[in-house]
Design an enzyme around this catalytic site. Structure first.
Site, PDB file in Angstrom:
ATOM      1  N   GLU A 195      -4.967   8.181  17.749  1.00 26.37           N
ATOM      2  CA  GLU A 195      -5.340   9.593  17.939  1.00 26.37           C
ATOM      3  C   GLU A 195      -6.264  10.065  16.814  1.00 26.37           C
ATOM      4  O   GLU A 195      -7.266  10.760  17.059  1.00 26.37           O
ATOM      5  CB  GLU A 195      -4.070  10.460  17.984  1.00 26.37           C
ATOM      6  CG  GLU A 195      -3.211  10.270  19.213  1.00 26.37           C
ATOM      7  CD  GLU A 195      -2.378   8.991  19.174  1.00 26.37           C
ATOM      8  OE1 GLU A 195      -2.315   8.348  18.105  1.00 26.37           O
ATOM      9  OE2 GLU A 195      -1.792   8.635  20.220  1.00 26.37           O
ATOM     10  N   SER A 208       1.027   6.405   2.829  1.00 22.34           N
ATOM     11  CA  SER A 208       1.752   7.267   3.768  1.00 22.34           C
ATOM     12  C   SER A 208       2.991   7.882   3.124  1.00 22.34           C
ATOM     13  O   SER A 208       3.650   7.258   2.290  1.00 22.34           O
ATOM     14  CB  SER A 208       2.177   6.457   4.995  1.00 22.34           C
ATOM     15  OG  SER A 208       1.053   5.966   5.678  1.00 22.34           O
ATOM     16  N   GLN A 249       0.838  -1.202   0.000  1.00 23.85           N
ATOM     17  CA  GLN A 249       0.000   0.000   0.000  1.00 23.85           C
ATOM     18  C   GLN A 249       0.869   1.246   0.000  1.00 23.85           C
ATOM     19  O   GLN A 249       1.706   1.412   0.894  1.00 23.85           O
ATOM     20  CB  GLN A 249      -0.905  -0.005   1.239  1.00 23.85           C
ATOM     21  CG  GLN A 249      -1.863   1.166   1.334  1.00 23.85           C
ATOM     22  CD  GLN A 249      -2.619   1.170   2.650  1.00 23.85           C
ATOM     23  OE1 GLN A 249      -2.056   0.846   3.685  1.00 23.85           O
ATOM     24  NE2 GLN A 249      -3.888   1.500   2.618  1.00 23.85           N
ATOM     25  N   GLY A 250       0.678   2.143  -0.966  1.00 17.72           N
ATOM     26  CA  GLY A 250       1.447   3.374  -1.065  1.00 17.72           C
ATOM     27  C   GLY A 250       0.606   4.586  -0.747  1.00 17.72           C
ATOM     28  O   GLY A 250       0.253   5.361  -1.650  1.00 17.72           O
ATOM     29  N   GLU A 287      -9.756  -1.627   5.419  1.00 15.77           N
ATOM     30  CA  GLU A 287      -8.590  -1.847   6.288  1.00 15.77           C
ATOM     31  C   GLU A 287      -9.005  -1.821   7.755  1.00 15.77           C
ATOM     32  O   GLU A 287      -8.450  -2.548   8.576  1.00 15.77           O
ATOM     33  CB  GLU A 287      -7.540  -0.781   6.011  1.00 15.77           C
ATOM     34  CG  GLU A 287      -6.261  -0.961   6.829  1.00 15.77           C
ATOM     35  CD  GLU A 287      -5.179   0.040   6.444  1.00 15.77           C
ATOM     36  OE1 GLU A 287      -5.388   0.798   5.479  1.00 15.77           O
ATOM     37  OE2 GLU A 287      -4.140   0.052   7.113  1.00 15.77           O
TER      38      GLU A 287
END
Length: 400
Positions: A383, A137, A134-135, A252
């Site tokens: 968070e 971040s 997965q690209g 996800e």
């Protein structure tokens, strides 16, 4: 005694069949160290061992119950999928190495892909013949995914990608990447993004490993230097990337089936191991530890009971994302607290690491505690999830 309902008898027969298959075909534990989750797959021997297991399960007909037969799946049979997941967890069988592909790439392609993309990509994904990463971040984007700067520029025969992705699990084995890139820098930050199915063997791609505090790999950073990709790499429409990425993140975070009792099975397996450890260390009668174990059990039960809640449409109509977001947040932190409690039970022995002959349980508990932080970051940090739940579910004012 009342006659057994046919559907129940069929489920029980299938359950026995799966249980016998796992007992017969499960690979022996290897001599080398196995990763605890798909986030820590580092060496070729680990990868080959886990890939062979996934292929064996698929070839036996026990994988792909959420993919139509036309694309290599077994047809949409959620009941069989749940049974297989439950039996694999119960047997503590090896996990599937192509987790990213199975859990969030496949449903995203099924939702947005063209017929050609579905025909080409889904079958090898299920059998782990082709691995996905997965690209999303990036080093400079932090928690604000929409501020990413990796760009895809149109060329005469496709696209050219330049930029930098990070925390890219399995990139060192991946054939494909789900890539979120900026295609219009002049548009609003959400509208200027597009979603691609990027071939990792393209020239101009550099995969560099990142070592975690456990000393293990599994994460990577990926640098693109004018890397080409074909025209048909685009998934969905140009500029639709943000909406598709949110769909991927929804999968996800477990939105596909909420948190079913079968998916909660690993929680109870881990609890059973924790109780064994408490007895072995002589702490099982300590009221403080007993209370903390009981609290973990209550929370695992709550996660399991999320299934009937998720299936009650009236309870979810106004806030469809509430349950998956809550389950991801609670489940990842639950794992962390369980591993932390195990380390407390071990006391000074928790300092004994993998490879130490006298390390209890082979040093897996302190390893699990350190690895647990990856789960509270991936798919949205705790968070971020608390912010989303507060703002979109509870209706609190936006954070400043």
């Amino acid at each position: 005694m009342p006659a057994m309902l046919p559907c129940r008898a069929m489920s029980e027969a299938f359950e026995r069949e799966v249980r016998e298959f796992i007992a017969r075909e499960r690979p022996p534990r290897p001599e080398f160290k196995l990763p605890q989750t798909f986030l820590e797959v580092e060496s070729k021997e680990q990868f080959d061992y886990l890939r062979a297991w996934q292929a064996k399960v698929y070839d036996a007909g026990y994988l792909g119950f959420d993919v139509p037969e036309a694309y290599g799946g077994r047809g949409i049979q959620p009941d069989k999928k749940r049974i297989v997941e439950r039996e694999l967890a119960r047997a503590r069988a090896p996990f599937f190495v192509n987790t990213i592909a199975l859990t969030w790439v496949a449903p995203t392609i099924l939702t947005y892909g063209t017929e050609a993309q579905k025909q080409r990509l889904l079958r090898p994904l299920l059998r782990a013949d082709e691995i996905w990463c997965q690209g999303f971040s990036e080093p400079g984007a932090g928690s604000d995914l929409a501020s990413l700067t990796t760009r895809a520029e149109a060329t005469s025969d496709g696209w050219s990608v330049t930029g930098h992705k990070v925390w890219t699990t399995l990139a060192h084995f991946a054939k494909w990447m789900i890539l979120l890139a900026r295609t219009d820098p002049t548009a609003h930050k959400y509208a200027g993004l597009s979603y691609f199915l990027f071939p990792m063997d393209a020239p101009g791609v550099s995969v560099q490993p990142l070592i975690k505090m456990t000393g293990e790999g599994g994460f990577n950073q990926v640098v693109f230097d004018s890397a080409p990709m074909p025209q048909d790499a685009l998934l969905g429409e140009l500029g639709q990337g943000w909406a598709i990425a949110m769909t991927t993140l929804m999968f996800e975070r477990g939105a596909a089936e909420g948190s079913s009792s079968e998916r909660a099975a690993p929680f109870f397996e881990q609890l059973a191991r924790l109780v064994e450890l408490a007895r072995r260390t002589g702490r099982s009668e300590d009221p403080v530890f007993r209370d903390r174990i009981a609290q973990l059990w209550l929370e695992a039960q709550a996660l399991a009971f999320a299934t009937p809640r998720a299936e009650a449409a009236a309870l979810n109509a106004e806030r469809p994302l509430a349950l998956p977001l809550m389950n991801k947040l609670v489940g990842s932190e639950w794992n962390q607290r369980l591993a932390e409690l195990a380390c407390e039970l071990l006391g000074p022995e928790a300092g004994l690491w993998l490879g130490e002959p006298s390390a209890p349980d082979g040093g897996e508990w302190p390893r699990a505690y350190m690895n647990s932080f990856g789960m509270t970051i991936g798919g949205g940090t705790s968070e971020i999830l608390r912010n989303i739940l507060g703002e979109r579910v509870l209706g609190l004012p936006k954070s400043k």
